[in-house]
Motif scaffolding. Structure first.
Motif, PDB file in Angstrom:
ATOM      1  N   GLN A 278      35.262  52.004  42.231  1.00  0.00           N
ATOM      2  CA  GLN A 278      34.071  51.604  41.362  1.00  0.00           C
ATOM      3  C   GLN A 278      34.521  50.362  40.643  1.00  0.00           C
ATOM      4  O   GLN A 278      35.507  50.853  39.636  1.00  0.00           O
ATOM      5  N   ARG A 279      34.217  49.344  40.673  1.00  0.00           N
ATOM      6  CA  ARG A 279      34.743  48.164  39.822  1.00  0.00           C
ATOM      7  C   ARG A 279      33.410  47.415  39.214  1.00  0.00           C
ATOM      8  O   ARG A 279      32.424  47.097  39.948  1.00  0.00           O
ATOM      9  N   VAL A 280      33.608  47.180  37.873  1.00  0.00           N
ATOM     10  CA  VAL A 280      32.431  46.598  37.152  1.00  0.00           C
ATOM     11  C   VAL A 280      33.111  45.451  36.382  1.00  0.00           C
ATOM     12  O   VAL A 280      34.234  45.628  35.502  1.00  0.00           O
ATOM     13  N   GLY A 281      32.663  44.259  36.230  1.00  0.00           N
ATOM     14  CA  GLY A 281      32.836  43.212  35.236  1.00  0.00           C
ATOM     15  C   GLY A 281      31.736  42.661  34.720  1.00  0.00           C
ATOM     16  O   GLY A 281      30.779  42.301  35.157  1.00  0.00           O
ATOM     17  N   VAL A 282      31.937  42.503  33.527  1.00  0.00           N
ATOM     18  CA  VAL A 282      30.830  41.960  32.579  1.00  0.00           C
ATOM     19  C   VAL A 282      31.263  40.598  31.484  1.00  0.00           C
ATOM     20  O   VAL A 282      32.436  40.706  31.312  1.00  0.00           O
ATOM     21  N   LYS A 283      30.445  39.962  31.308  1.00  0.00           N
ATOM     22  CA  LYS A 283      30.624  38.949  30.306  1.00  0.00           C
ATOM     23  C   LYS A 283      29.532  38.559  29.760  1.00  0.00           C
ATOM     24  O   LYS A 283      28.429  38.213  30.067  1.00  0.00           O
ATOM     25  N   PHE A 284      29.583  38.582  28.258  1.00  0.00           N
ATOM     26  CA  PHE A 284      28.590  38.213  27.203  1.00  0.00           C
ATOM     27  C   PHE A 284      29.168  36.966  26.346  1.00  0.00           C
ATOM     28  O   PHE A 284      29.982  36.899  25.927  1.00  0.00           O
ATOM     29  N   PHE A 285      28.144  36.005  26.426  1.00  0.00           N
ATOM     30  CA  PHE A 285      28.644  35.012  25.627  1.00  0.00           C
ATOM     31  C   PHE A 285      27.218  34.145  24.960  1.00  0.00           C
ATOM     32  O   PHE A 285      26.168  34.222  25.196  1.00  0.00           O
ATOM     33  N   ALA A 286      27.535  33.650  23.654  1.00  0.00           N
ATOM     34  CA  ALA A 286      26.563  32.810  23.111  1.00  0.00           C
ATOM     35  C   ALA A 286      27.086  31.750  22.196  1.00  0.00           C
ATOM     36  O   ALA A 286      28.300  31.516  21.911  1.00  0.00           O
ATOM     37  N   LYS A 287      26.431  30.416  22.335  1.00  0.00           N
ATOM     38  CA  LYS A 287      26.649  29.262  21.451  1.00  0.00           C
ATOM     39  C   LYS A 287      25.803  28.724  20.678  1.00  0.00           C
ATOM     40  O   LYS A 287      24.395  28.993  21.143  1.00  0.00           O
ATOM     41  N   MET A 288      26.213  28.467  19.579  1.00  0.00           N
ATOM     42  CA  MET A 288      25.111  27.771  18.573  1.00  0.00           C
ATOM     43  C   MET A 288      25.762  26.633  18.069  1.00  0.00           C
ATOM     44  O   MET A 288      27.003  26.448  17.615  1.00  0.00           O
ATOM     45  N   ASN A 289      24.669  25.471  17.522  1.00  0.00           N
ATOM     46  CA  ASN A 289      24.850  24.559  16.668  1.00  0.00           C
ATOM     47  C   ASN A 289      24.413  24.423  15.541  1.00  0.00           C
ATOM     48  O   ASN A 289      23.225  25.029  15.328  1.00  0.00           O
ATOM     49  N   PHE A 290      25.029  24.074  14.307  1.00  0.00           N
ATOM     50  CA  PHE A 290      24.437  24.276  12.855  1.00  0.00           C
ATOM     51  C   PHE A 290      25.019  23.077  12.041  1.00  0.00           C
ATOM     52  O   PHE A 290      26.121  22.909  12.227  1.00  0.00           O
ATOM     53  N   LEU A 291      24.518  22.745  11.103  1.00  0.00           N
ATOM     54  CA  LEU A 291      24.998  21.884  10.071  1.00  0.00           C
ATOM     55  C   LEU A 291      25.161  20.495  10.810  1.00  0.00           C
ATOM     56  O   LEU A 291      26.139  19.838  10.281  1.00  0.00           O
ATOM     57  N   LYS A 292      24.718  20.173  11.870  1.00  0.00           N
ATOM     58  CA  LYS A 292      24.824  18.910  12.637  1.00  0.00           C
ATOM     59  C   LYS A 292      26.208  18.669  13.240  1.00  0.00           C
ATOM     60  O   LYS A 292      26.229  18.198  14.244  1.00  0.00           O
ATOM     61  N   TYR A 293      27.398  19.036  12.538  1.00  0.00           N
ATOM     62  CA  TYR A 293      28.612  18.867  12.936  1.00  0.00           C
ATOM     63  C   TYR A 293      29.286  19.965  13.461  1.00  0.00           C
ATOM     64  O   TYR A 293      30.454  19.653  13.966  1.00  0.00           O
ATOM     65  N   PHE A 294      28.798  21.110  13.536  1.00  0.00           N
ATOM     66  CA  PHE A 294      29.443  22.267  13.912  1.00  0.00           C
ATOM     67  C   PHE A 294      28.988  23.046  15.056  1.00  0.00           C
ATOM     68  O   PHE A 294      27.706  22.868  15.417  1.00  0.00           O
ATOM     69  N   GLU A 295      29.834  23.524  15.879  1.00  0.00           N
ATOM     70  CA  GLU A 295      29.417  24.381  17.093  1.00  0.00           C
ATOM     71  C   GLU A 295      30.324  25.743  16.999  1.00  0.00           C
ATOM     72  O   GLU A 295      31.368  25.560  16.794  1.00  0.00           O
ATOM     73  N   PHE A 296      29.487  26.703  17.122  1.00  0.00           N
ATOM     74  CA  PHE A 296      30.202  28.008  17.258  1.00  0.00           C
ATOM     75  C   PHE A 296      29.802  28.624  18.681  1.00  0.00           C
ATOM     76  O   PHE A 296      28.746  28.900  19.025  1.00  0.00           O
ATOM     77  N   GLU A 297      31.135  29.231  19.255  1.00  0.00           N
ATOM     78  CA  GLU A 297      30.843  30.062  20.290  1.00  0.00           C
ATOM     79  C   GLU A 297      31.508  31.278  20.386  1.00  0.00           C
ATOM     80  O   GLU A 297      32.868  31.284  19.878  1.00  0.00           O
ATOM     81  N   THR A 298      31.070  32.318  21.020  1.00  0.00           N
ATOM     82  CA  THR A 298      31.676  33.571  21.014  1.00  0.00           C
ATOM     83  C   THR A 298      31.407  34.150  22.418  1.00  0.00           C
ATOM     84  O   THR A 298      30.622  33.898  23.239  1.00  0.00           O
ATOM     85  N   SER A 299      32.346  34.996  22.910  1.00  0.00           N
ATOM     86  CA  SER A 299      32.482  35.618  24.207  1.00  0.00           C
ATOM     87  C   SER A 299      33.118  36.918  24.297  1.00  0.00           C
ATOM     88  O   SER A 299      34.092  37.217  23.404  1.00  0.00           O
ATOM     89  N   PHE A 300      32.623  37.882  25.015  1.00  0.00           N
ATOM     90  CA  PHE A 300      33.254  38.965  25.135  1.00  0.00           C
ATOM     91  C   PHE A 300      33.173  39.604  26.751  1.00  0.00           C
ATOM     92  O   PHE A 300      32.215  39.272  27.369  1.00  0.00           O
ATOM     93  N   ALA A 301      34.327  39.774  27.318  1.00  0.00           N
ATOM     94  CA  ALA A 301      34.228  39.974  28.740  1.00  0.00           C
ATOM     95  C   ALA A 301      35.084  41.346  28.643  1.00  0.00           C
ATOM     96  O   ALA A 301      36.094  41.934  28.110  1.00  0.00           O
ATOM     97  N   GLY A 302      34.412  42.298  29.755  1.00  0.00           N
ATOM     98  CA  GLY A 302      35.222  43.406  30.164  1.00  0.00           C
ATOM     99  C   GLY A 302      35.223  43.764  31.529  1.00  0.00           C
ATOM    100  O   GLY A 302      34.510  43.349  32.233  1.00  0.00           O
ATOM    101  N   ASN A 303      36.413  44.535  31.941  1.00  0.00           N
ATOM    102  CA  ASN A 303      36.533  44.734  33.213  1.00  0.00           C
ATOM    103  C   ASN A 303      37.079  46.113  33.379  1.00  0.00           C
ATOM    104  O   ASN A 303      37.689  46.760  32.595  1.00  0.00           O
ATOM    105  N   PHE A 304      36.183  47.103  34.347  1.00  0.00           N
ATOM    106  CA  PHE A 304      36.651  48.532  34.662  1.00  0.00           C
ATOM    107  C   PHE A 304      36.861  48.530  36.065  1.00  0.00           C
ATOM    108  O   PHE A 304      36.131  48.233  36.877  1.00  0.00           O
ATOM    109  N   ASP A 305      37.900  49.340  36.584  1.00  0.00           N
ATOM    110  CA  ASP A 305      38.322  49.491  37.985  1.00  0.00           C
ATOM    111  C   ASP A 305      38.635  50.847  37.994  1.00  0.00           C
ATOM    112  O   ASP A 305      39.741  51.325  37.468  1.00  0.00           O
TER     113      ASP A 305
END
Length: 257
Positions: free
Chosen positions: A29-56
């Motif tokens: 049984q093998r499972v792989g997942v990834k979650f991510f989000a990206k946002m822009n704020f204060l005109k000059y900034f960009e923030f990006e976050t991600s989480f990935a997990g694998n199970f085998d």
């Protein structure tokens, strides 16, 4: 049947005997997942976050038993593939996680001065567990479980894990796309080193000059449309070694009395 040619090795390979001497099952049984989000704020900034997990996850069992190999001319048994039957169970589990955070900044002043920056965090972790058990002399060849065997149990198991954590940043500047400068820094920690030597700082710098943007270079742009001189210096680390090598080794050893 085995080999029936004079002088030939009596234990010549027999594919049917190989197939019939062993049976088993493999599951995975093998499972792989990834979650991510990206946002822009204060005109000059960009923030990006991600989480990935694998199970085998893997599980298997295998039965092996003796098969008689015959000489059909003489109706004599040449040999048996083994003298005992056995059952083996094995399990393994692996999982890993990766967390990544990035904050970017970009600013342009009159389309002349361009400033960019990046701050980041990265963390990786993985672990693997393995287990195996086997026994000999099956009481019933139709029941493929360890308790259906009666002799010589063998058990083994191991586990290993590793982790890496990094903080990093970058600043870059250019003037009219002509004069370029960049500075980078990383602060990395690896579980493969002892606590006294686990962390290291690794900087790098680069400077460039796009000479093709200078006015005196314009007569040459018909032949060379982009030319740049670049100089850089940097320092990197390497954790490409085995896990736990900095620790003392513990192992069993036979002893004579």
């Amino acid at each position: 049947g085995g080999s029936m040619m004079e002088g030939e090795n009596t234990k010549a390979y027999n594919p049917r005997a190989t197939m019939e001497s062993a049976t088993g099952n493999n599951e995975r049984q093998r499972v792989g997942v990834k979650f991510f989000a990206k946002m822009n704020f204060l005109k000059y900034f960009e923030f990006e976050t991600s989480f990935a997990g694998n199970f085998d996850n893997r599980r298997s069992w295998q039965y092996s038993g003796p098969i008689s190999i015959w000489d059909f001319r003489t109706e004599a048994k040449l040999y048996e593939t083994s003298t005992r039957n056995s059952i083996t169970n094995s399990d393994s589990r692996y999982y890993s996680t990766t967390l990544n955070e990035l904050l970017r900044f970009y600013y342009s002043l009159n389309n002349v001065h361009h400033i960019g920056a990046l701050l980041g965090f990265d963390q990786e972790y993985s672990r693997q567990d393995q287990f195996s058990a086997s026994k000999y002399d099956m009481l019933n060849d139709a029941i493929y479980v360890l308790d259906a065997a009666s002799a010589d149990p063998v058990v083994s198991g191991t586990a290993e894990d590793r982790a890496l954590r990094s903080y990093f940043g970058r600043i870059n500047y250019d003037y009219k796309g002509k004069y370029l400068f960049e500075a980078n820094g990383r602060y990395d920690g690896s579980s493969r080193f002892s606590e006294d030597n686990r962390w290291g700082f690794f900087p790098s710098f680069a400077a460039g000059w796009r000479i093709s943007e200078e006015s005196f270079f314009k007569p040459l742009t018909a032949w060379i449309d982009n030319a740049k001189f670049r100089a850089s210096w940097g320092k990197l680390g390497n954790n490409n070694i085995g896990d736990y090598e900095y620790q003392s080794l513990y192992a069993g050893q036979n002893y004579s009395f």
